[in-house]
Motif scaffolding. Structure first.
Motif, PDB file in Angstrom:
ATOM      1  N   ILE A 131      46.977  45.052  44.913  1.00  0.00           N
ATOM      2  CA  ILE A 131      46.673  46.313  45.599  1.00  0.00           C
ATOM      3  C   ILE A 131      45.318  46.200  46.295  1.00  0.00           C
ATOM      4  O   ILE A 131      45.151  46.690  47.414  1.00  0.00           O
ATOM      5  CB  ILE A 131      46.668  47.479  44.585  1.00  0.00           C
ATOM      6  N   PHE A 132      44.377  45.537  45.648  1.00  0.00           N
ATOM      7  CA  PHE A 132      43.043  45.443  46.240  1.00  0.00           C
ATOM      8  C   PHE A 132      43.065  44.594  47.510  1.00  0.00           C
ATOM      9  O   PHE A 132      42.390  44.918  48.485  1.00  0.00           O
ATOM     10  CB  PHE A 132      42.042  44.890  45.223  1.00  0.00           C
ATOM     11  N   ILE A 181      44.292  46.779  50.174  1.00  0.00           N
ATOM     12  CA  ILE A 181      43.237  47.702  50.642  1.00  0.00           C
ATOM     13  C   ILE A 181      42.273  46.944  51.567  1.00  0.00           C
ATOM     14  O   ILE A 181      41.914  47.440  52.647  1.00  0.00           O
ATOM     15  CB  ILE A 181      42.506  48.331  49.442  1.00  0.00           C
ATOM     16  N   ILE A 233      46.899  49.518  52.922  1.00  0.00           N
ATOM     17  CA  ILE A 233      46.956  50.824  52.278  1.00  0.00           C
ATOM     18  C   ILE A 233      45.560  51.440  52.332  1.00  0.00           C
ATOM     19  O   ILE A 233      44.559  50.719  52.321  1.00  0.00           O
ATOM     20  CB  ILE A 233      47.518  50.778  50.835  1.00  0.00           C
ATOM     21  N   HIS A 277      36.243  54.516  46.298  1.00  0.00           N
ATOM     22  CA  HIS A 277      36.427  55.410  45.165  1.00  0.00           C
ATOM     23  C   HIS A 277      37.722  55.070  44.425  1.00  0.00           C
ATOM     24  O   HIS A 277      38.773  54.868  45.053  1.00  0.00           O
ATOM     25  CB  HIS A 277      36.477  56.868  45.649  1.00  0.00           C
ATOM     26  N   ASP A 278      37.637  55.031  43.087  1.00  0.00           N
ATOM     27  CA  ASP A 278      38.826  54.808  42.265  1.00  0.00           C
ATOM     28  C   ASP A 278      39.768  55.990  42.435  1.00  0.00           C
ATOM     29  O   ASP A 278      39.349  57.145  42.480  1.00  0.00           O
ATOM     30  CB  ASP A 278      38.434  54.641  40.791  1.00  0.00           C
ATOM     31  N   GLY A 293      42.551  46.807  29.030  1.00  0.00           N
ATOM     32  CA  GLY A 293      42.780  47.831  30.043  1.00  0.00           C
ATOM     33  C   GLY A 293      42.881  47.326  31.462  1.00  0.00           C
ATOM     34  O   GLY A 293      43.009  48.118  32.393  1.00  0.00           O
ATOM     35  N   GLN A 294      42.836  45.995  31.658  1.00  0.00           N
ATOM     36  CA  GLN A 294      42.940  45.491  33.033  1.00  0.00           C
ATOM     37  C   GLN A 294      44.377  45.628  33.537  1.00  0.00           C
ATOM     38  O   GLN A 294      45.327  45.259  32.841  1.00  0.00           O
ATOM     39  CB  GLN A 294      42.505  44.018  33.102  1.00  0.00           C
ATOM     40  N   THR A 295      44.516  46.171  34.723  1.00  0.00           N
ATOM     41  CA  THR A 295      45.850  46.341  35.331  1.00  0.00           C
ATOM     42  C   THR A 295      45.973  45.597  36.651  1.00  0.00           C
ATOM     43  O   THR A 295      47.082  45.318  37.093  1.00  0.00           O
ATOM     44  CB  THR A 295      46.152  47.827  35.569  1.00  0.00           C
ATOM     45  N   HIS A 318      37.139  42.655  39.675  1.00  0.00           N
ATOM     46  CA  HIS A 318      36.497  43.857  40.213  1.00  0.00           C
ATOM     47  C   HIS A 318      35.616  44.494  39.150  1.00  0.00           C
ATOM     48  O   HIS A 318      35.845  44.332  37.953  1.00  0.00           O
ATOM     49  CB  HIS A 318      37.543  44.880  40.684  1.00  0.00           C
ATOM     50  N   HIS A 334      33.932  48.234  37.818  1.00  0.00           N
ATOM     51  CA  HIS A 334      33.949  49.698  37.872  1.00  0.00           C
ATOM     52  C   HIS A 334      32.511  50.184  37.777  1.00  0.00           C
ATOM     53  O   HIS A 334      31.800  49.838  36.824  1.00  0.00           O
ATOM     54  CB  HIS A 334      34.710  50.278  36.677  1.00  0.00           C
TER      55      HIS A 334
HETATM   56  P1  AMP Z   1      41.621  47.814  35.986  1.00  0.00           P
HETATM   57  O1  AMP Z   1      42.446  48.716  35.110  1.00  0.00           O
HETATM   58  O2  AMP Z   1      40.281  47.433  35.428  1.00  0.00           O
HETATM   59  O3  AMP Z   1      42.431  46.640  36.468  1.00  0.00           O
HETATM   60  O4  AMP Z   1      41.225  48.689  37.246  1.00  0.00           O
HETATM   61  C1  AMP Z   1      42.100  49.004  38.266  1.00  0.00           C
HETATM   62  C2  AMP Z   1      41.639  50.312  38.839  1.00  0.00           C
HETATM   63  O5  AMP Z   1      42.167  50.437  40.142  1.00  0.00           O
HETATM   64  C3  AMP Z   1      42.095  51.547  38.053  1.00  0.00           C
HETATM   65  O6  AMP Z   1      40.953  52.277  37.625  1.00  0.00           O
HETATM   66  C4  AMP Z   1      42.943  52.310  39.061  1.00  0.00           C
HETATM   67  O7  AMP Z   1      42.795  53.714  38.948  1.00  0.00           O
HETATM   68  C5  AMP Z   1      42.422  51.790  40.374  1.00  0.00           C
HETATM   69  N1  AMP Z   1      43.364  51.867  41.487  1.00  0.00           N
HETATM   70  C6  AMP Z   1      44.664  51.505  41.491  1.00  0.00           C
HETATM   71  N2  AMP Z   1      45.208  51.694  42.706  1.00  0.00           N
HETATM   72  C7  AMP Z   1      44.218  52.188  43.487  1.00  0.00           C
HETATM   73  C8  AMP Z   1      44.140  52.616  44.853  1.00  0.00           C
HETATM   74  N3  AMP Z   1      45.211  52.558  45.666  1.00  0.00           N
HETATM   75  N4  AMP Z   1      42.963  53.084  45.319  1.00  0.00           N
HETATM   76  C9  AMP Z   1      41.884  53.158  44.494  1.00  0.00           C
HETATM   77  N5  AMP Z   1      41.881  52.768  43.219  1.00  0.00           N
HETATM   78  C10 AMP Z   1      43.039  52.295  42.707  1.00  0.00           C
END
Ligand code: AMP
Length: 118
Positions: A8-9, A12, A17, A32-33, A95-97, A102, A104
């Motif tokens: 996703i990043f 962006i 997106i 911004h998250d 918690g990494q998704t 990156h 926070h």
């Molecule tokens: P992590 O869980 O550390 O991998 O962080 C991923 C972060 O990306 C989460 O805090 C999500 O809310 C954020 N995130 C996911 N998709 C988007 C998006 N399209 N725009 C901004 N932030 C996003």
């Protein structure tokens, strides 16, 4: 090597997106998250997708990691009072998704004892 979908990043960064941008230069982007966890919650992302997490980033390019930290300070200066919490989730159980390194940046009135849930 297995071909994986762009994160996703990366999408962006490529402007495929939208995101609410706060900073960009040749090496990183900050926005911004989408699901803020603090009054200010910005994600600082190296443009390269080659590092899956902060450990890989730190080992391979410590200068880029230092730049991520400097940009976090800049974001906190501009959007808050200059103080901030910097979080790198490293691995699914932490918690990494999104597996594109990156940071926070959380700011704007955080309280003690809120680092994570037990
Ligand atoms: P992590 O869980 O550390 O991998 O962080 C991923 C972060 O990306 C989460 O805090 C999500 O809310 C954020 N995130 C996911 N998709 C988007 C998006 N399209 N725009 C901004 N932030 C996003």
């Amino acid at each position: 090597m297995t071909q994986t979908e762009p994160s996703i990043f990366t999408r962006i960064i490529e402007r495929e997106i939208p995101a609410d941008m706060v900073y960009e230069d040749e090496r990183v982007i900050a926005f911004h998250d989408i699901a803020p966890q603090a009054p200010v919650h910005v994600v600082v992302v190296p443009k390269t997708a080659q590092y899956r997490n902060v450990v890989e980033l730190a080992a391979a390019d410590p200068e880029l990691l230092a730049h991520v930290v400097a940009v976090a300070q800049r974001v906190a200066d501009e959007l808050s009072d200059g103080e901030f919490r910097l979080i790198f989730n490293n691995g699914e159980s932490a918690g990494q998704t999104i597996f594109h390194a990156h940071a926070h940046v959380l700011a704007g009135g955080l309280t003690e004892g809120t680092l994570g849930s037990k």
